[in-house]
Scaffold this active site. Sequence first.
Site, PDB file in Angstrom:
ATOM      1  N   GLY A  31       0.797  -1.226   0.000  1.00 26.30           N
ATOM      2  CA  GLY A  31       0.000   0.000   0.000  1.00 26.30           C
ATOM      3  C   GLY A  31       0.826   1.271   0.000  1.00 26.30           C
ATOM      4  O   GLY A  31       2.011   1.238  -0.334  1.00 26.30           O
ATOM      5  N   LEU A  33       0.276   3.549  -2.107  1.00 27.10           N
ATOM      6  CA  LEU A  33       0.587   3.363  -3.529  1.00 27.10           C
ATOM      7  C   LEU A  33       1.074   4.659  -4.175  1.00 27.10           C
ATOM      8  O   LEU A  33       0.596   5.741  -3.878  1.00 27.10           O
ATOM      9  CB  LEU A  33      -0.660   2.860  -4.273  1.00 27.10           C
ATOM     10  CG  LEU A  33      -1.235   1.525  -3.785  1.00 27.10           C
ATOM     11  CD1 LEU A  33      -2.448   1.137  -4.625  1.00 27.10           C
ATOM     12  CD2 LEU A  33      -0.190   0.411  -3.813  1.00 27.10           C
ATOM     13  N   HIS A  37       4.054   1.688  -8.139  1.00 25.35           N
ATOM     14  CA  HIS A  37       3.052   0.622  -8.013  1.00 25.35           C
ATOM     15  C   HIS A  37       2.094   0.672  -9.222  1.00 25.35           C
ATOM     16  O   HIS A  37       1.699  -0.362  -9.754  1.00 25.35           O
ATOM     17  CB  HIS A  37       2.207   0.798  -6.752  1.00 25.35           C
ATOM     18  CG  HIS A  37       2.962   0.658  -5.466  1.00 25.35           C
ATOM     19  ND1 HIS A  37       3.133   1.712  -4.601  1.00 25.35           N
ATOM     20  CD2 HIS A  37       3.579  -0.403  -4.886  1.00 25.35           C
ATOM     21  CE1 HIS A  37       3.812   1.299  -3.533  1.00 25.35           C
ATOM     22  NE2 HIS A  37       4.102   0.023  -3.679  1.00 25.35           N
ATOM     23  N   GLN A  61       7.762  -9.643   7.576  1.00 28.00           N
ATOM     24  CA  GLN A  61       8.952  -9.252   6.820  1.00 28.00           C
ATOM     25  C   GLN A  61       9.646  -8.027   7.415  1.00 28.00           C
ATOM     26  O   GLN A  61      10.625  -7.549   6.873  1.00 28.00           O
ATOM     27  CB  GLN A  61       8.630  -9.039   5.338  1.00 28.00           C
ATOM     28  CG  GLN A  61       7.836  -7.777   5.025  1.00 28.00           C
ATOM     29  CD  GLN A  61       7.422  -7.752   3.561  1.00 28.00           C
ATOM     30  OE1 GLN A  61       6.593  -8.529   3.124  1.00 28.00           O
ATOM     31  NE2 GLN A  61       8.020  -6.862   2.795  1.00 28.00           N
ATOM     32  N   LYS A 149      12.958  -2.505  -8.372  1.00 31.90           N
ATOM     33  CA  LYS A 149      13.459  -1.735  -7.225  1.00 31.90           C
ATOM     34  C   LYS A 149      13.889  -2.689  -6.103  1.00 31.90           C
ATOM     35  O   LYS A 149      14.877  -2.468  -5.429  1.00 31.90           O
ATOM     36  CB  LYS A 149      12.393  -0.780  -6.719  1.00 31.90           C
ATOM     37  CG  LYS A 149      12.808  -0.104  -5.444  1.00 31.90           C
ATOM     38  CD  LYS A 149      12.172   1.224  -5.306  1.00 31.90           C
ATOM     39  CE  LYS A 149      12.495   1.791  -3.956  1.00 31.90           C
ATOM     40  NZ  LYS A 149      12.006   0.918  -2.881  1.00 31.90           N
ATOM     41  N   ASP A 150      13.104  -3.776  -5.930  1.00 31.05           N
ATOM     42  CA  ASP A 150      13.457  -4.790  -4.932  1.00 31.05           C
ATOM     43  C   ASP A 150      14.067  -5.981  -5.669  1.00 31.05           C
ATOM     44  O   ASP A 150      13.493  -7.073  -5.711  1.00 31.05           O
ATOM     45  CB  ASP A 150      12.212  -5.190  -4.146  1.00 31.05           C
ATOM     46  CG  ASP A 150      11.643  -4.020  -3.376  1.00 31.05           C
ATOM     47  OD1 ASP A 150      12.024  -3.824  -2.226  1.00 31.05           O
ATOM     48  OD2 ASP A 150      10.820  -3.268  -3.941  1.00 31.05           O
ATOM     49  N   GLN A 153      14.551  -9.184  -3.796  1.00 31.61           N
ATOM     50  CA  GLN A 153      13.244  -9.812  -3.544  1.00 31.61           C
ATOM     51  C   GLN A 153      12.770 -10.562  -4.790  1.00 31.61           C
ATOM     52  O   GLN A 153      12.250 -11.671  -4.703  1.00 31.61           O
ATOM     53  CB  GLN A 153      12.229  -8.728  -3.179  1.00 31.61           C
ATOM     54  CG  GLN A 153      10.788  -9.197  -3.190  1.00 31.61           C
ATOM     55  CD  GLN A 153       9.849  -8.110  -2.685  1.00 31.61           C
ATOM     56  OE1 GLN A 153       9.742  -7.891  -1.495  1.00 31.61           O
ATOM     57  NE2 GLN A 153       9.184  -7.436  -3.592  1.00 31.61           N
ATOM     58  N   MET A 184      10.873   6.019  -6.664  1.00 37.34           N
ATOM     59  CA  MET A 184       9.640   6.187  -5.900  1.00 37.34           C
ATOM     60  C   MET A 184       9.552   5.095  -4.839  1.00 37.34           C
ATOM     61  O   MET A 184       9.887   3.942  -5.088  1.00 37.34           O
ATOM     62  CB  MET A 184       8.431   6.117  -6.829  1.00 37.34           C
ATOM     63  CG  MET A 184       8.350   7.325  -7.709  1.00 37.34           C
ATOM     64  SD  MET A 184       6.800   7.384  -8.591  1.00 37.34           S
ATOM     65  CE  MET A 184       7.086   8.869  -9.543  1.00 37.34           C
ATOM     66  N   SER A 185       9.113   5.490  -3.653  1.00 38.36           N
ATOM     67  CA  SER A 185       8.979   4.536  -2.558  1.00 38.36           C
ATOM     68  C   SER A 185       7.919   5.055  -1.595  1.00 38.36           C
ATOM     69  O   SER A 185       7.792   6.277  -1.403  1.00 38.36           O
ATOM     70  CB  SER A 185      10.317   4.418  -1.811  1.00 38.36           C
ATOM     71  OG  SER A 185      10.117   3.828  -0.538  1.00 38.36           O
TER      72      SER A 185
HETATM   73  P1  AMP Z   1       5.918  -2.425  -1.712  1.00 36.17           P
HETATM   74  O1  AMP Z   1       4.527  -1.896  -1.559  1.00 36.17           O
HETATM   75  O2  AMP Z   1       6.971  -1.432  -1.390  1.00 36.17           O
HETATM   76  O3  AMP Z   1       6.107  -3.776  -1.075  1.00 36.17           O
HETATM   77  O4  AMP Z   1       6.088  -2.658  -3.271  1.00 36.17           O
HETATM   78  C1  AMP Z   1       5.215  -3.470  -4.002  1.00 36.17           C
HETATM   79  C2  AMP Z   1       5.836  -3.757  -5.347  1.00 36.17           C
HETATM   80  O5  AMP Z   1       6.023  -2.538  -6.048  1.00 36.17           O
HETATM   81  C3  AMP Z   1       7.207  -4.427  -5.215  1.00 36.17           C
HETATM   82  O6  AMP Z   1       7.311  -5.471  -6.176  1.00 36.17           O
HETATM   83  C4  AMP Z   1       8.157  -3.302  -5.497  1.00 36.17           C
HETATM   84  O7  AMP Z   1       9.379  -3.729  -6.043  1.00 36.17           O
HETATM   85  C5  AMP Z   1       7.368  -2.471  -6.491  1.00 36.17           C
HETATM   86  N1  AMP Z   1       7.843  -1.093  -6.487  1.00 36.17           N
HETATM   87  C6  AMP Z   1       8.038  -0.303  -5.401  1.00 36.17           C
HETATM   88  N2  AMP Z   1       8.555   0.890  -5.774  1.00 36.17           N
HETATM   89  C7  AMP Z   1       8.680   0.845  -7.116  1.00 36.17           C
HETATM   90  C8  AMP Z   1       9.166   1.785  -8.089  1.00 36.17           C
HETATM   91  N3  AMP Z   1       9.624   2.977  -7.755  1.00 36.17           N
HETATM   92  N4  AMP Z   1       9.155   1.403  -9.396  1.00 36.17           N
HETATM   93  C9  AMP Z   1       8.688   0.167  -9.735  1.00 36.17           C
HETATM   94  N5  AMP Z   1       8.222  -0.743  -8.866  1.00 36.17           N
HETATM   95  C10 AMP Z   1       8.227  -0.412  -7.578  1.00 36.17           C
END
Ligand code: AMP
Length: 279
Positions: A31, A33, A37, A61, A149-150, A153, A184-185
């Site tokens: 989330g 988002l 995402h 995690q 980005k991960d 993972q 983006m994060s």
């Molecule tokens: P998260 O909500 O941070 O667990 O991310 C969910 C998914 O979105 C994961 O597979 C992340 O690698 C991907 N994600 C997060 N940030 C980015 C980004 N800036 N660009 C592309 N994918 C992303």
Amino acid sequence: MDIFRDISSLKKRLYQAKLEGKSIGLVPTMGALHLGHATLIKAAIEENEVSVCSIFVNPTQFNNSNDLSVYPRTLENDTKLLETLGCDILFCPEVEEIYKEKAVLNFDFGHLENVMEGAFRPKHFNGVALIVSKLFHIVDPERAYFGQKDLQQFKVVSQLVQDLSFNIELKCIPIVREDDGLAMSSRNVRLSKEGRIKAASINKMLVKGESLLKQGKLFSDIKDSLLDDLHSQGMEVEYCELVETNALNKINAISRHQLSAICVAVVVEGVRLIDNRIF
Ligand code: AMP
């Protein structure tokens, strides 16, 4: 968009879609988002007849309970964004729905879980593998979407799919960045204005690293000076490694025969940010 908080109603809805022979694409998220995402979700919508986004801040995690408690939760906005994108299904369960009993299963991904993120976040990938396995069983998608980005993972999930024979195609979507290059994060919202400006140096360092390595420099010779700029701005670098992208083994120079990545984890104002660049 259909919103489900419990597994059995979600499964009923998906069973119907499967009876109709529809393909399902899953995007697992925690989330808060953002446009990163959104890129994964758009891909899932385009490539599947039914798109499912899960939003679940997965406690297993997080190895740091403070990080878990301050993790941004913006379900209302997330729901609006998903509606706008045209996502078919949102699955946003409570912790008790996913972990009815405390999970005791232990995965061992060997080298993959011991380096970089794994070294700094003990048991992190165990939690990731648990939640991803659960979501794969619950949703049973044809395709699942993850972000570069991960990167580590993605490697762990690829190993999981291979070793447990999940019949799921994994898609790795490139990193979406802000205009100044910051990846983006969900965690970026926790940065102050100054911290946000400082954080843009992470990507600049990665770009410079790629350029120097392409000039034939050894990583061991350039690493310290690459990190000088981050250190001088008060950022703490947890790790910065050059690896080959297959098994994530450390390397010291790039080669024409395989892809390499610089992977980095930096703490800015107590906020832990990760990034990488593949070339
Ligand atoms: P998260 O909500 O941070 O667990 O991310 C969910 C998914 O979105 C994961 O597979 C992340 O690698 C991907 N994600 C997060 N940030 C980015 C980004 N800036 N660009 C592309 N994918 C992303």
